[in-house]
Design a protein around this motif. Structure first.
Motif, PDB file in Angstrom:
ATOM      1  N   TYR A 121      57.204  38.631  26.900  1.00  0.00           N
ATOM      2  CA  TYR A 121      56.970  39.060  27.686  1.00  0.00           C
ATOM      3  C   TYR A 121      55.611  39.076  28.734  1.00  0.00           C
ATOM      4  N   ASN A 122      54.580  39.105  27.908  1.00  0.00           N
ATOM      5  CA  ASN A 122      53.468  38.485  28.877  1.00  0.00           C
ATOM      6  C   ASN A 122      53.580  37.176  28.988  1.00  0.00           C
ATOM      7  N   LYS A 123      53.338  36.430  27.889  1.00  0.00           N
ATOM      8  CA  LYS A 123      53.911  35.033  27.958  1.00  0.00           C
ATOM      9  C   LYS A 123      54.327  34.939  28.995  1.00  0.00           C
ATOM     10  N   LEU A 124      55.416  35.140  29.296  1.00  0.00           N
ATOM     11  CA  LEU A 124      56.914  34.943  30.705  1.00  0.00           C
ATOM     12  C   LEU A 124      55.752  35.273  31.665  1.00  0.00           C
ATOM     13  N   ALA A 125      55.396  36.213  32.087  1.00  0.00           N
ATOM     14  CA  ALA A 125      54.972  36.728  33.175  1.00  0.00           C
ATOM     15  C   ALA A 125      53.050  36.301  33.135  1.00  0.00           C
ATOM     16  N   GLY A 126      53.460  35.035  32.586  1.00  0.00           N
ATOM     17  CA  GLY A 126      51.695  34.588  32.458  1.00  0.00           C
ATOM     18  C   GLY A 126      50.544  35.334  32.363  1.00  0.00           C
ATOM     19  N   THR A 127      50.314  35.777  31.487  1.00  0.00           N
ATOM     20  CA  THR A 127      49.040  36.878  31.284  1.00  0.00           C
ATOM     21  C   THR A 127      48.490  35.923  30.217  1.00  0.00           C
ATOM     22  N   LYS A 128      47.813  36.023  30.123  1.00  0.00           N
ATOM     23  CA  LYS A 128      46.420  34.949  29.274  1.00  0.00           C
ATOM     24  C   LYS A 128      45.911  35.813  27.906  1.00  0.00           C
ATOM     25  N   ARG A 129      45.466  36.948  28.227  1.00  0.00           N
ATOM     26  CA  ARG A 129      44.274  37.720  27.146  1.00  0.00           C
ATOM     27  C   ARG A 129      45.442  39.405  27.175  1.00  0.00           C
ATOM     28  N   ILE A 130      45.710  39.533  25.982  1.00  0.00           N
ATOM     29  CA  ILE A 130      45.749  40.970  25.703  1.00  0.00           C
ATOM     30  C   ILE A 130      44.315  41.668  25.342  1.00  0.00           C
ATOM     31  N   ALA A 220      42.162  40.214  35.357  1.00  0.00           N
ATOM     32  CA  ALA A 220      42.982  39.606  36.145  1.00  0.00           C
ATOM     33  C   ALA A 220      44.087  38.945  35.323  1.00  0.00           C
ATOM     34  N   ASP A 221      43.519  38.446  34.252  1.00  0.00           N
ATOM     35  CA  ASP A 221      44.373  37.932  33.779  1.00  0.00           C
ATOM     36  C   ASP A 221      44.546  38.490  32.365  1.00  0.00           C
ATOM     37  N   THR A 222      44.240  39.759  32.341  1.00  0.00           N
ATOM     38  CA  THR A 222      44.432  40.734  31.080  1.00  0.00           C
ATOM     39  C   THR A 222      45.363  41.071  31.116  1.00  0.00           C
TER      40      THR A 222
END
Ligand SMILES: Cc1ncc(COP(=O)(O)O)c(C=O)c1O
Length: 451
Positions: A121-130, A220-222
């Motif tokens: 779900y993070n990938k789908l939402a455009g998240t780059k980093r966890i 913002a990317d995380t």
């Protein structure tokens, strides 16, 4: 006399079970730690993707598992259900003991069941980093694997005592591409503040969560990912209990008692919630959560609003808690050292639907050794708490001369935990019962929330 009860890949559940509509009452609100008002989805967007926020609050009983997630689940699911014939014989019990074995996942525990959908779900939402925390390293290695599969970067704040005790968990995370920091670290304001007060601080899940949340909120990317406690995490794990129910049906059985170890509550929720649904519908089944005496959240904590983390940055939830600044001792079941508990499990314990028991670590290792010598599998120290519960139930059945069906979740293997077994065999494991006075002191710092 089947030993392994297996399902084919096409029997991997197509939906997760969301217990929210079947809870014994309305859920308490989750409170924003800054405003002391109920959190809104917008508040949570700083650290979670919308799909997971929606799942966290969803009133829908069944939630579709995306095809991409089911495809990855095929690497280890459906997991086997074992009938513990050999353990039954050693115990001389008339009970039938079954265990659902989650150690077959690549990371060796149940944690990838939620790590995979969270990364998806993070990938789908455009998240780059966890950014995330880990206690014993089981969650950290699972999310590292999941991030690797979806091409996300991953930073893990690992509780310092486990960083030292479990170097190979760190290596696993690194193998799967994650950056691993010992927490408290100097990377965050929360970590630096704790190190300034106490340079030798050994860390806790509460502290590591503060660091990971701060990291995620400041970039913002995380996004942040949590390996337990939250409603959506518990929901992702319900495939464990759903599969187990189907497997038991194949051999015409149903449990009198369902047992799981309890840290933040996710594997327990996973095995138990599908049976809680049956109980709510009138079926007789006991449901038992096993926790460590050194971190006795459900049995000695209070049911109250508290912060999810030490630095008071994570939302405030109504749950059983020992206080957000509670420092559990460095026991080997690192995954069970959390001051709080899943609000869903807490509500069920409070309503008397779920029972809880606290057990000392030496008696759990004793149970793990008995289990391993009979069944072969080496259990994770966390899982040994569930084994203790199952063996005690089986011995009670023997005393009472009663047949009884016992189901427990063997949440992970202990291949990376052999230092804990070494400590047990050399008599170095201490049983630590957390002093009431220390718990009282910690509980005096609960936030004042009027809901
Ligand atoms: C093998 C294993 N079982 C159980 C737990 C406890 O976590 P939870 O209560 O979320 O299932 C952990 C946590 O790391 C674990 O690694």
């Amino acid at each position: 006399m089947q030993t392994k009860i297996l399902l084919s890949e096409d029997r991997i559940p197509k939906q997760w079970y969301n217990i929210i509509p079947d809870m014994p009452g309305p859920l308490a609100p989750v409170i924003n730690p800054r405003t002391l008002k109920p959190v809104t989805p917008e508040d949570m967007l700083a650290i979670f993707p919308m799909a997971l926020i929606e799942q966290e609050m969803s009133p829908q009983r069944w939630i579709e598992i995306p095809a991409e997630v089911r495809e990855i689940y095929k690497l280890w699911r459906p997991s086997p259900l074992y009938r513990a014939h050999r353990l039954e014989k050693v115990l001389g019990t008339p009970a039938r003991i079954y265990y659902k074995y989650e150690g077959v996942s690549p990371a060796g525990s149940h944690k990838p069941n939620t790590a995979i959908p969270q990364a998806y779900y993070n990938k789908l939402a455009g998240t780059k980093r966890i950014a995330t925390e880990t206690g014993a390293g089981q969650w950290g290695s699972s999310i590292a694997l999941a991030c690797q599969m979806f091409g996300l970067e991953c930073t893990v704040y690992m509780v310092k005592v486990s960083f030292g005790q479990k170097p190979y968990r760190k290596s696993m995370m690194q193998l799967w591409g994650a950056e691993v920091l010992a927490s408290p670290s100097d990377r965050t304001t929360a970590g630096r503040a704790i190190l300034a007060r106490d340079p030798d601080n050994q860390g806790s899940l509460g502290i590591a969560i503060s660091e990971a949340v701060e990291d995620a909120a400041s970039r913002a990317d995380t996004c942040y990912a949590l390996g337990s406690v939250l409603n959506h995490v518990c929901m992702h794990q319900t495939i464990i209990g759903m599969e187990a129910k189907e497997q038991l049906a194949l051999v015409g059985d149903y449990p009198e008692v369902v047992i799981g170890c309890h840290g933040g509550g996710s594997n327990f929720a996973g095995i138990a919630f599908p049976f809680v649904a049956d109980k709510a519908a009138g079926r007789e089944v006991r449901i038992l959560a096993m926790e460590p005496a050194s971190c006795p959240t459900l049995t000695k904590g209070v049911y109250a609003f508290d912060f999810g983390d030490t630095a008071q940055m994570a939302p405030i939830s109504k749950m059983y808690t020992l206080g957000h600044d509670f420092m559990p001792p460095g026991i080997h079941a690192g995954g069970l050292r959390y001051h709080g508990a899943s609000p869903l499990v807490s509500q069920l314990v409070n309503a008397g639907v779920v029972e809880a028991r606290a057990v000392a670590q030496n008696t759990c290792f004793e149970a793990a050794v008995t289990f391993s010598r009979a069944e072969g599998i080496i259990p994770a120290p966390e899982s040994s708490h569930a084994i203790r519960g199952a063996i005690d139930e089986a011995l009670r059945a023997k005393e009472e001369g009663k047949e009884k069906t016992i189901l427990f979740c063997l949440s992970g293997h202990g291949h990376v935990d052999m230092a804990a077994y070494d400590a047990y065999f050399s008599g170095k494991l201490e049983d630590f019962e957390y002093p009431e006075a220390a718990i009282k002191e910690s509980l005096s710092h609960l936030p004042k929330v009027e809901f």
